[in-house]
Design an enzyme around this catalytic site. Structure first.
Site, PDB file in Angstrom:
ATOM      1  N   ARG A  60       0.787  -1.251   0.000  1.00 63.60           N
ATOM      2  CA  ARG A  60       0.000   0.000   0.000  1.00 63.60           C
ATOM      3  C   ARG A  60       0.814   1.293   0.000  1.00 63.60           C
ATOM      4  O   ARG A  60       0.219   2.365  -0.114  1.00 63.60           O
ATOM      5  CB  ARG A  60      -0.973   0.050   1.188  1.00 63.60           C
ATOM      6  CG  ARG A  60      -1.939  -1.113   1.253  1.00 63.60           C
ATOM      7  CD  ARG A  60      -2.911  -1.133   0.094  1.00 63.60           C
ATOM      8  NE  ARG A  60      -3.989  -2.079   0.329  1.00 63.60           N
ATOM      9  CZ  ARG A  60      -4.509  -2.845  -0.618  1.00 63.60           C
ATOM     10  NH1 ARG A  60      -4.065  -2.803  -1.864  1.00 63.60           N
ATOM     11  NH2 ARG A  60      -5.484  -3.677  -0.338  1.00 63.60           N
ATOM     12  N   ASP A 303      -1.857 -12.787  -1.231  1.00 61.92           N
ATOM     13  CA  ASP A 303      -2.740 -11.676  -1.638  1.00 61.92           C
ATOM     14  C   ASP A 303      -3.129 -10.849  -0.414  1.00 61.92           C
ATOM     15  O   ASP A 303      -4.273 -10.380  -0.301  1.00 61.92           O
ATOM     16  CB  ASP A 303      -3.976 -12.164  -2.404  1.00 61.92           C
ATOM     17  CG  ASP A 303      -4.659 -11.018  -3.178  1.00 61.92           C
ATOM     18  OD1 ASP A 303      -4.138  -9.891  -3.169  1.00 61.92           O
ATOM     19  OD2 ASP A 303      -5.709 -11.271  -3.787  1.00 61.92           O
TER      20      ASP A 303
HETATM   21  O1  DOR Z   1      -9.176  -8.877  -2.971  1.00 66.43           O
HETATM   22  C1  DOR Z   1      -8.324  -8.272  -3.585  1.00 66.43           C
HETATM   23  N1  DOR Z   1      -7.767  -7.175  -3.078  1.00 66.43           N
HETATM   24  N2  DOR Z   1      -7.970  -8.716  -4.789  1.00 66.43           N
HETATM   25  C2  DOR Z   1      -7.179  -7.992  -5.607  1.00 66.43           C
HETATM   26  O2  DOR Z   1      -6.924  -8.422  -6.694  1.00 66.43           O
HETATM   27  C3  DOR Z   1      -6.646  -6.699  -5.167  1.00 66.43           C
HETATM   28  C4  DOR Z   1      -6.627  -6.596  -3.709  1.00 66.43           C
HETATM   29  C5  DOR Z   1      -6.424  -5.209  -3.215  1.00 66.43           C
HETATM   30  O3  DOR Z   1      -5.543  -4.493  -3.729  1.00 66.43           O
HETATM   31  O4  DOR Z   1      -7.098  -4.806  -2.260  1.00 66.43           O
HETATM   32 ZN    ZN Z   2      -5.565  -9.967  -7.759  1.00 64.20          ZN
END
Ligand code: DOR
Ligand code: ZN
Length: 428
Positions: A60, A303
């Site tokens: 982030r 993720d």
């Molecule tokens: O759930 C998700 N959150 N999938 C994604 O592909 C991006 C990610 C995010 O950046 O929050």
């Molecule tokens: Zn993704």
């Protein structure tokens, strides 16, 4: 030079041995090693693995430091047993230039908790229209080798083809977030009986599978490498299995949450379960576990997607998609894969360290636990049982689907090039 003797740990879940770390390096692995001058870590009953490597982390920074920073995210990573993470490019500004990837890389070096390998965007601004400066990002100090528009799909077939052609020159890889945009307009959850009952917009499996089918064919046509992010359906597994049987250069990852959770949880309307790709069905979970066990799916990737509570504690439709995952990944894998007999600990080392490091061409990580190798290591107590308490997370965000849930296993120590980043379960 500081020395540490890790005594009596089961190396990769096998024989109990001593491991002597001298400075940044594993100096010796064997029985009854001399502790002379070394700090001793008693590790009887614990599992010693190579430091975990994540191919898919959202840190982030820059831009959304209210959800995570490189420092808080790498502290979360170290707590979870990781020594290297790939930082996704969907930041503000987007990591689509040498300047931004170098900034993230530098912040990672300063954090000292975990190596940070920036992922570069495939297209300018993740807009899917124009290739980003892939070569300049590769040539930068960050040496970017993995490119992804994650969060968005590279849906234009010509752009995808050009990207695959471009990265071939330096053995790079395109990591695709497979989501056909038209098929998922207004989609809120997996398309199936639960979405029909709840009246929420459905996200069909074919939206993922059609892009994967196209991209494995494109990768074969171009002779390049494609990596598929967060597989979530049984059909996706079948396509990847077929592509691999052809000998094509295709790799794939699965998240811990897709190995455990199903769309039945959405009945609660709790947005903590809202994620992209969505939670699927029990049959999909079973297929994903089997595919990770047989190697069709190469690795586990978190993720890790931190979001502040105001973006998650709201009605389902308005909530952001994503879950934090770094601090619970290993426990979820122990629960879903080890305790079910699908993988042994050597298999966990393969799927959470060796293979992700190999896909990212990451030097110094995903190495065997043997003399002369960098001392990137994690010690796990597999007998631990405890409820997840997000209040104790090092991550700045708390959006875990496991709050209060009992999960096995606990990271007791993490070593980054010989330095303890976690000791006795606490960040150093
Ligand atoms: O759930 C998700 N959150 N999938 C994604 O592909 C991006 C990610 C995010 O950046 O929050
Ligand atoms: Zn993704």
């Amino acid at each position: 030079m500081s020395k540490t003797l890790i005594r009596g740990a089961k190396v990769l879940g096998g024989e109990a041995l001593d491991v002597l770390v001298d400075g940044e390096t594993v100096a010796a692995v064997g029985a009854g090693l001399d502790a002379d001058g070394a700090r001793v870590v008693e590790a009887e009953g614990q599992i010693l693995l190579p430091g975990l490597v994540d191919l898919h982390t959202h840190l982030r920074e820059p831009g959304r430091e209210d959800s995570e920073t490189v420092l808080t995210g790498t502290r979360a990573a170290a707590s979870g047993g990781y020594t290297a993470v790939h930082a996704m490019a969907n930041t503000f500004p987007v990591a689509d230039t040498a300047g931004v990837v170098e900034q993230v890389w530098r912040l990672g070096r300063e954090s000292g908790y975990c190596d940070v390998q920036p992922v570069g965007a495939v297209t300018v601004g993740l807009e899917g229209k124009q290739l980003a400066e892939l070569g300049a990002m590769h040539d930068s100090a960050a040496s970017v080798r993995v490119f992804s528009d994650d969060g968005k799909c590279v849906d234009d077939a010509v752009i995808m083809r050009r990207a695959l052609e471009y990265v071939k020159a330096f053995d790079g890889v395109i990591a695709q977030h497979a989501q056909e945009p038209r098929l998922t307009e207004g989609a809120q959850m997996n398309e199936g009986t639960v979405s029909a009952e709840l009246g929420l917009g459905g996200w069909p499996a074919v939206a993922e599978e059609s892009i994967i089918a196209r991209d494995v064919l494109l990768a074969a046509h171009v002779g390049s490498r494609v990596h598929i992010c967060h597989l979530s359906t049984a059909g996706s597994v079948e396509i990847v299995r077929w592509a691999k049987s052809k000998g094509w250069n295709v790799t794939a990852e699965v998240t811990p949450h897709h190995l455990l959770l199903t769309d039945e949880l959405v009945r609660s309307y709790d947005p903590v379960y809202k994620v992209n790709p969505p939670l699927r069905t029990e049959a999909d979970v079973t297929a994903l576990r089997e595919a990770l066990a047989d190697g069709t799916i190469d690795c586990v990737a978190t993720d890790h997607a931190p979001h502040p509570h105001e973006d998650k504690d709201c009605e389902w439709g308005a909530a952001a998609m994503g879950m934090v995952g770094l601090e619970t990944a290993l426990s979820v894998v122990q629960h879903t894969m080890v305790e079910t007999g699908l993988l042994d600990w050597a298999g966990v080392a393969d799927r959470m360290s060796f293979r992700p490091a190999a896909i990212g061409r990451l030097a110094g990580h995903g190495r065997p636990v043997s003399a002369g190798e960098p001392a990137n290591l994690v010690l796990v107590d597999p007998s631990y049982r405890g409820a997840v308490d997000s209040a104790r997370f090092a991550s700045r965000s708390r959006n875990t689907p496991y709050q209060g849930r009992e999960l096995p296993g606990r990271v007791t120590h993490t070593f980054l090039r010989g330095r303890a980043t976690v000791m006795d379960g606490e960040l150093v």
